[in-house]
Design a protein around this motif. Structure first.
Motif, mmCIF file in Angstrom:
data_model
loop_
_atom_site.group_PDB
_atom_site.id
_atom_site.type_symbol
_atom_site.label_atom_id
_atom_site.label_comp_id
_atom_site.label_asym_id
_atom_site.label_seq_id
_atom_site.Cartn_x
_atom_site.Cartn_y
_atom_site.Cartn_z
ATOM 1 N N PHE A 85 107.391 176.679 -29.398
ATOM 2 C CA PHE A 85 106.121 177.393 -29.271
ATOM 3 C C PHE A 85 105.852 177.780 -27.808
ATOM 4 C CE2 PHE A 85 105.928 174.581 -32.941
ATOM 5 C CZ PHE A 85 105.681 175.516 -33.944
ATOM 6 N N LEU A 86 106.341 176.968 -26.882
ATOM 7 C CA LEU A 86 106.261 177.339 -25.464
ATOM 8 C C LEU A 86 107.112 178.575 -25.192
ATOM 9 C CD1 LEU A 86 105.402 176.678 -22.541
ATOM 10 C CD2 LEU A 86 107.425 175.205 -22.382
ATOM 11 N N VAL A 87 108.331 178.569 -25.743
ATOM 12 C CA VAL A 87 109.208 179.733 -25.595
ATOM 13 C C VAL A 87 108.580 180.955 -26.263
ATOM 14 C CG1 VAL A 87 111.468 180.695 -26.200
ATOM 15 C CG2 VAL A 87 111.289 178.315 -25.433
ATOM 16 N N ALA A 88 107.994 180.762 -27.437
ATOM 17 C CA ALA A 88 107.369 181.868 -28.166
ATOM 18 C C ALA A 88 106.219 182.469 -27.369
ATOM 19 C CB ALA A 88 106.877 181.388 -29.529
ATOM 20 N N ALA A 89 105.377 181.610 -26.800
ATOM 21 C CA ALA A 89 104.227 182.109 -26.030
ATOM 22 C C ALA A 89 104.698 182.925 -24.830
ATOM 23 C CB ALA A 89 103.363 180.930 -25.572
ATOM 24 N N VAL A 174 115.805 177.049 -33.099
ATOM 25 C CA VAL A 174 114.414 177.492 -33.266
ATOM 26 C C VAL A 174 113.910 178.142 -31.978
ATOM 27 C CG1 VAL A 174 112.056 176.770 -33.769
ATOM 28 C CG2 VAL A 174 113.943 175.725 -34.992
ATOM 29 N N CYS A 175 114.278 177.578 -30.830
ATOM 30 C CA CYS A 175 113.874 178.168 -29.547
ATOM 31 C C CYS A 175 114.443 179.576 -29.384
ATOM 32 C CB CYS A 175 114.345 177.278 -28.396
ATOM 33 S SG CYS A 175 113.462 175.704 -28.244
ATOM 34 N N LEU A 176 115.700 179.767 -29.783
ATOM 35 C CA LEU A 176 116.298 181.102 -29.696
ATOM 36 C C LEU A 176 115.635 182.066 -30.677
ATOM 37 C CD1 LEU A 176 120.077 180.167 -29.336
ATOM 38 C CD2 LEU A 176 118.545 181.053 -27.569
ATOM 39 N N THR A 177 115.275 181.568 -31.846
ATOM 40 C CA THR A 177 114.551 182.400 -32.810
ATOM 41 C C THR A 177 113.215 182.831 -32.230
ATOM 42 O OG1 THR A 177 115.588 181.227 -34.657
ATOM 43 C CG2 THR A 177 113.624 182.504 -35.153
ATOM 44 N N ALA A 178 112.518 181.916 -31.569
ATOM 45 C CA ALA A 178 111.234 182.242 -30.941
ATOM 46 C C ALA A 178 111.414 183.314 -29.867
ATOM 47 C CB ALA A 178 110.622 180.984 -30.332
ATOM 48 N N LEU A 179 112.511 183.221 -29.122
ATOM 49 C CA LEU A 179 112.794 184.228 -28.092
ATOM 50 C C LEU A 179 112.986 185.604 -28.725
ATOM 51 C CD1 LEU A 179 113.402 184.399 -24.961
ATOM 52 C CD2 LEU A 179 115.816 184.281 -25.616
ATOM 53 N N THR A 199 103.527 186.313 -31.882
ATOM 54 C CA THR A 199 104.804 185.608 -31.715
ATOM 55 C C THR A 199 104.677 184.126 -32.035
ATOM 56 O OG1 THR A 199 105.499 187.166 -30.013
ATOM 57 C CG2 THR A 199 106.650 185.062 -30.101
ATOM 58 N N VAL A 200 103.636 183.487 -31.548
ATOM 59 C CA VAL A 200 103.436 182.062 -31.830
ATOM 60 C C VAL A 200 103.238 181.842 -33.325
ATOM 61 C CG1 VAL A 200 101.924 180.077 -31.458
ATOM 62 C CG2 VAL A 200 102.545 181.536 -29.527
ATOM 63 N N ALA A 201 102.431 182.691 -33.963
ATOM 64 C CA ALA A 201 102.185 182.556 -35.398
ATOM 65 C C ALA A 201 103.465 182.784 -36.200
ATOM 66 C CB ALA A 201 101.099 183.536 -35.836
ATOM 67 N N ALA A 202 104.237 183.806 -35.829
ATOM 68 C CA ALA A 202 105.481 184.100 -36.544
ATOM 69 C C ALA A 202 106.502 182.979 -36.358
ATOM 70 C CB ALA A 202 106.061 185.424 -36.055
ATOM 71 N N THR A 203 106.559 182.403 -35.151
ATOM 72 C CA THR A 203 107.467 181.281 -34.901
ATOM 73 C C THR A 203 107.092 180.078 -35.760
ATOM 74 O OG1 THR A 203 107.899 182.007 -32.632
ATOM 75 C CG2 THR A 203 108.338 179.693 -33.136
#
Length: 318
Positions: A85-89, A174-179, A199-203
């Motif tokens: 979620f940090l990566v997503a934000a 998951v971190c790469l998916t968030a990216l 992005t955060v919601a989709a992640t």
């Protein structure tokens, strides 16, 4: 010097503070995990040994050491679980949306950097940083968790949500998916704050879907037992279902029984045709198959999102 290397240098300059912050967080995490695996675990192990001895005689227990160990372990595990979620934000707010919103991307495209190379450089450097940092933290967390076996009696079960992801490559995926979600969202919604929220919601949605799918990516095990033996395998792995085995061999949910006597419950179960218990679950030996299959699914999703980002960019730039 190629336009791609120029774009990569510009990407580093543009996002250097984010990369420095990420590197600092990884270094702090590594230091705390090393401390957790070494001196702090030794202190907690001595306290646990004292507690075991106290069952036979009166003694003094160093409960503070065990508390420090458990508290730091929980804190680090929670922090690692929140990494996607940090990566997503960050990705949603700055990876592509901010440059499109400010016009920096358009300026880069007029300076000889093609849109495809621009996006490649925006994805490549953060992907390497995220993979390296998250990978190191996951490996150390796995080491800490494994080393605590038979030393600290409060070791978390491998199947628990936070522990499962902090102990394997699925978290890196998951971190790469968030990216990738952040890059695509920024191209579709080139405004910083809306892109961040989406992005955060989709992640969160993709993470939840991956976790729901995870138990079905590998064949499960079913354990059958007699009533007097209780459930075999319950609360020892990733559970899919449990209940009664009928005379016909069917598996049905167990009716509620609030009696304090097992004999009373057994009579109720037998009235429903039950002859024993069953548990369908994944044992500890399925940890790596579940990790690797979940990781593979997430990497496929990441690749699809990345391909969609290039398709959207191509359509946007003609």
């Amino acid at each position: 010097m190629s336009t791609l290397s120029v774009s990569a240098r510009w990407t580093f300059r543009l996002h250097r503070w984010a990369l420095i912050t990420w590197a600092a967080l990884v270094v702090v995490g590594v230091g705390l995990l090393v401390w957790l695996a070494g001196p702090l675990m030794d202190e907690a192990a001595r306290g646990w040994q004292q507690l075991q001895a106290c069952r036979e005689s009166m003694c003094t227990v160093d409960s503070a050491a065990m508390g420090r160990y458990s508290g730091l372990y929980d804190l680090l595990t929670d922090a690692m679980f929140l990494m996607p979620f940090l990566v997503a934000a960050w990705a949603g707010a700055t990876l592509t949306a901010r440059e499109l919103e400010s016009g920096t991307a358009l300026l880069a495209w007029t300076q000889g950097v093609t849109p495809a190379r621009w996006l490649t450089s925006r994805l490549a450097l953060p992907a390497v940083a995220v993979t390296a940092g998250a990978g190191v933290l996951v490996a150390l967390h796995r080491y800490v968790w494994s080393a605590s076996e038979d030393r600290v009696g409060t070791r978390a079960g491998w199947w628990l949500l936070r522990t499962f992801y902090a102990n394997g490559p699925a978290l890196v995926a998951v971190c790469l998916t968030a990216l990738a979600v952040g890059a695509l969202t920024g191209l579709l919604v080139p405004r910083t704050l809306p892109a961040l929220g989406i992005t955060v919601a989709a992640t969160a949605l993709l993470f939840t879907a991956a976790h729901w799918l995870m138990p079905y990516l590998w064949p499960s095990v079913t354990e059958v037992s007699r009533f007097q033996d209780g459930y075999r395998g319950l609360y020892t792995g990733v559970e899919l279902s449990h209940g009664l085995v009928t005379r016909a061999g069917a598996h049905i949910p167990a009716p509620e029984c609030h009696a304090t006597s097992m004999d009373v419950c057994r009579r109720i179960y037998e009235q429903h045709g039950g002859t024993g218990f069953y548990v369908t679950f994944h044992p500890a030996s399925h940890h790596w198959p579940l990790q690797l299959t979940t990781t593979a699914v997430l990497l496929v999703v990441t690749a699809l999102l990345t391909a969609a980002s290039f398709a959207v960019l191509r359509r946007r730039t003609g």
